[in-house]
Write a protein that holds these residues in place. Sequence first.
Motif, short mmCIF file in Angstrom:
data_model
loop_
_atom_site.label_atom_id
_atom_site.label_comp_id
_atom_site.label_asym_id
_atom_site.label_seq_id
_atom_site.Cartn_x
_atom_site.Cartn_y
_atom_site.Cartn_z
N TYR A 272 0.78 -0.96 0.00
CA TYR A 272 -0.12 0.20 0.18
C TYR A 272 0.76 1.26 -0.05
CZ TYR A 272 -3.58 3.29 0.81
OH TYR A 272 -4.45 4.38 0.35
N LEU A 273 2.07 1.13 0.34
CA LEU A 273 2.99 2.22 0.57
C LEU A 273 3.31 2.85 -0.92
CD1 LEU A 273 5.72 1.27 3.24
CD2 LEU A 273 3.88 3.16 3.37
N ASN A 274 2.97 2.16 -2.13
CA ASN A 274 2.98 2.64 -3.38
C ASN A 274 2.11 3.89 -3.52
OD1 ASN A 274 4.50 0.81 -5.52
ND2 ASN A 274 3.65 -0.51 -3.97
N VAL A 275 1.20 3.92 -2.83
CA VAL A 275 0.31 5.26 -2.90
C VAL A 275 0.94 6.32 -2.76
CG1 VAL A 275 -0.17 5.69 -0.36
CG2 VAL A 275 -1.89 6.11 -1.97
N LEU A 276 2.07 6.58 -2.32
CA LEU A 276 2.91 7.82 -2.37
C LEU A 276 3.82 8.01 -3.60
CD1 LEU A 276 4.47 7.57 1.33
CD2 LEU A 276 2.53 9.05 0.65
N ASP A 277 3.68 7.18 -4.52
CA ASP A 277 4.55 6.87 -5.69
C ASP A 277 3.98 7.21 -7.09
OD1 ASP A 277 6.59 6.61 -3.67
OD2 ASP A 277 6.68 4.32 -3.91
N TYR A 278 2.89 7.85 -7.02
CA TYR A 278 2.56 8.24 -8.64
C TYR A 278 3.49 9.43 -8.88
CZ TYR A 278 -1.73 6.03 -7.42
OH TYR A 278 -3.01 5.14 -7.13
N ALA A 279 3.96 9.21 -10.20
CA ALA A 279 4.77 10.42 -10.69
C ALA A 279 4.18 11.75 -10.56
CB ALA A 279 5.16 9.92 -12.02
N TYR A 280 4.82 12.56 -10.08
CA TYR A 280 4.72 14.11 -10.12
C TYR A 280 3.45 14.43 -9.41
CZ TYR A 280 8.86 15.08 -13.12
OH TYR A 280 10.27 15.04 -13.34
N MET A 281 3.09 13.61 -8.46
CA MET A 281 1.83 13.81 -7.45
C MET A 281 2.36 14.98 -6.59
SD MET A 281 -0.26 11.18 -5.50
CE MET A 281 1.03 10.66 -4.45
N PHE A 282 3.55 14.91 -6.23
CA PHE A 282 4.13 16.04 -5.28
C PHE A 282 4.94 17.00 -6.10
CE2 PHE A 282 3.29 12.54 -2.05
CZ PHE A 282 2.28 13.16 -1.23
N PRO A 283 4.60 18.37 -6.16
CA PRO A 283 5.37 19.12 -6.94
C PRO A 283 6.62 19.76 -6.16
CG PRO A 283 3.39 20.49 -6.17
CD PRO A 283 3.37 18.98 -5.63
N SER A 284 6.64 19.69 -4.70
CA SER A 284 7.78 19.93 -4.01
C SER A 284 7.92 19.32 -2.52
CB SER A 284 7.53 21.66 -3.68
OG SER A 284 6.40 21.71 -2.86
N ARG A 285 9.00 19.61 -1.94
CA ARG A 285 9.13 19.10 -0.49
C ARG A 285 8.09 19.88 0.34
NH1 ARG A 285 14.44 20.07 -2.05
NH2 ARG A 285 14.87 21.83 -0.67
N ALA A 286 7.65 20.96 0.07
CA ALA A 286 6.79 21.60 0.79
C ALA A 286 5.44 20.97 0.58
CB ALA A 286 6.72 23.01 0.57
N PRO B 219 -4.87 16.19 8.38
CA PRO B 219 -5.63 15.21 8.80
C PRO B 219 -6.15 14.28 7.61
CG PRO B 219 -6.07 17.26 9.71
CD PRO B 219 -5.06 17.66 8.55
N GLU B 220 -6.19 14.60 6.42
CA GLU B 220 -6.75 13.94 5.40
C GLU B 220 -5.84 12.51 5.03
OE1 GLU B 220 -9.40 15.56 2.13
OE2 GLU B 220 -8.16 17.41 2.58
N SER B 221 -4.48 12.68 5.51
CA SER B 221 -3.64 11.75 5.32
C SER B 221 -3.85 10.31 6.24
CB SER B 221 -2.30 12.07 5.56
OG SER B 221 -1.85 12.46 7.33
N ASN B 222 -4.71 10.73 7.29
CA ASN B 222 -5.20 9.71 7.94
C ASN B 222 -6.10 8.59 7.05
OD1 ASN B 222 -4.07 10.19 10.40
ND2 ASN B 222 -5.77 11.98 10.76
N ARG B 223 -7.17 9.20 6.26
CA ARG B 223 -8.02 8.30 5.76
C ARG B 223 -7.41 7.77 4.28
NH1 ARG B 223 -10.43 10.74 1.39
NH2 ARG B 223 -10.19 13.01 1.23
N ILE B 224 -6.46 8.55 3.93
CA ILE B 224 -5.81 8.27 2.38
C ILE B 224 -4.42 7.33 2.52
CG2 ILE B 224 -4.73 9.34 0.38
CD1 ILE B 224 -6.14 11.78 0.85
N LEU B 225 -3.67 7.61 3.66
CA LEU B 225 -2.57 6.77 3.64
C LEU B 225 -2.63 6.10 5.03
CD1 LEU B 225 0.48 6.08 3.37
CD2 LEU B 225 0.98 8.38 4.62
N GLN C 220 6.70 -0.38 -7.14
CA GLN C 220 6.08 -0.53 -8.55
C GLN C 220 5.92 0.64 -9.34
OE1 GLN C 220 6.16 -3.87 -10.00
NE2 GLN C 220 6.97 -4.55 -7.95
N LEU C 221 5.19 1.61 -8.51
CA LEU C 221 4.95 2.94 -9.26
C LEU C 221 6.37 3.49 -9.69
CD1 LEU C 221 2.42 1.98 -8.25
CD2 LEU C 221 1.73 4.31 -7.78
N GLY C 222 7.04 3.59 -9.08
CA GLY C 222 8.64 4.33 -9.54
C GLY C 222 9.01 3.67 -10.82
N ARG C 223 8.80 2.39 -11.05
CA ARG C 223 9.27 1.44 -12.24
C ARG C 223 8.63 2.11 -13.52
NH1 ARG C 223 10.68 -4.69 -10.14
NH2 ARG C 223 11.52 -3.86 -8.03
#
Length: 409
Positions: free
Chosen positions: A137-151, A160-166, A217-220
């Motif tokens: 399930y940790l693949n949920v963080l690895d969609y390409a370009y989902m996060f534009p920055s470290r911020a 708080p939405e990270s609770n239900r999603i992650l 898997q998503l990074g690949r």
Amino acid sequence: MTKRDLSGISRRDFLRITQRFGMSSTMLALGGLTGAVTLPQLAAAAGSTYDKRHAKEAKFTLRHGAAGFNARNLMIERNGILEFIRDIEERTDGELRIEFIGDNQICGQLDCVSKTQEGIVDLFSASTQNSAGGAPYLNVLDYAYMFPSRAAQYHFFYSPESNRILREPLERMHGLKFLFTHCELRGIQLGSSWRDKPTVTSVTELAGTRNRVTGTQLGRIAMELMNLNPTPIAWEETLDGLRQGLIDGAETWASAVAYANMSPVVSQSVDLRFFCGTEHTAMSADSFDKLDGHLQDAVMESSYLAQIAAQYANEAALINTVGFSDPQMPGTIFAEHGVRNAFLTAEARREAEEMCSPEFVPGPWEQWRERINNWAGGIDTYSEIHRIAREIPADMLAENVEPRRWWRG
């Protein structure tokens, strides 16, 4: 700047101190020392820390497996581990004690997750990408370009939405409580064969190269779409792969290059920012559930403090210790080893994004996206995280993201 210098202490002497006072006491003692550290200084500090930590009998002792982290690299990639241990023991007045076991002594990047699930350790620290093999399930963080920055990453983990999603799906599926993480974004770290080549300005210049990929898997998928030939190699073998020219580069992040001693064989750090580099700490849900209520509260509060510490300290370390900036600070690890930062323009990153992100190339992602969404109970995970990541200004500095207690909704 003042740096900690352990050159006067041999590995054998350091191990003697850890055998006498324990790894946790030695590491925590090091956290309070600066400059050139002598053996007597370290022994005295470790002894004092040990006495303080063992002044009363602990109600619970938790084993913390921390992959390849040791005294040196915890001061390079600042991921909050030491701050968490120090705070939880002080916050609980010694009722909770953490036995830190780092340097791959009990588990490595790929198996810390399974050893936590099996109850061999109670907590672990490793990248979410390497841990995805045992906790898909940790693949949920690895969609390409989902996060534009470290911020944007920090904003999500505080949300708080990270609770239900992650966090809730991860605990339900894999028995793990996601506590805190450092945040960087992955690029391609090119080996010695690129030292005499021009600084990379576009991902198209890397087409056809062979690059190490983690367990995600998503990074690949992203790397295949960018023609970067993802090659599975264990983290512990990546350094030799770069040195021997078996691979052209490796997908990882800047402070990982520095802490893993890869800088001597890395010539260019290409800042693609194409998916997460998150060195997280998680806890067995079973171990958490065995704690009294006030100790569970303490774990969460100490995780919050560790998350803040990682946010601020790693942003500073990237510039002052690693050398991941333009211009580069003299005396940093990258500067000393001649690692060039290839910071791409916004247009060049957009070019890469249009080659591989689910927003522009949805087809290759559909199977994994549907699988992750089903695991999450029907949430459109990519769209939801993508939205949250853009709630803050695109140019916000990571140190300016507001900390929030995510579990309080």
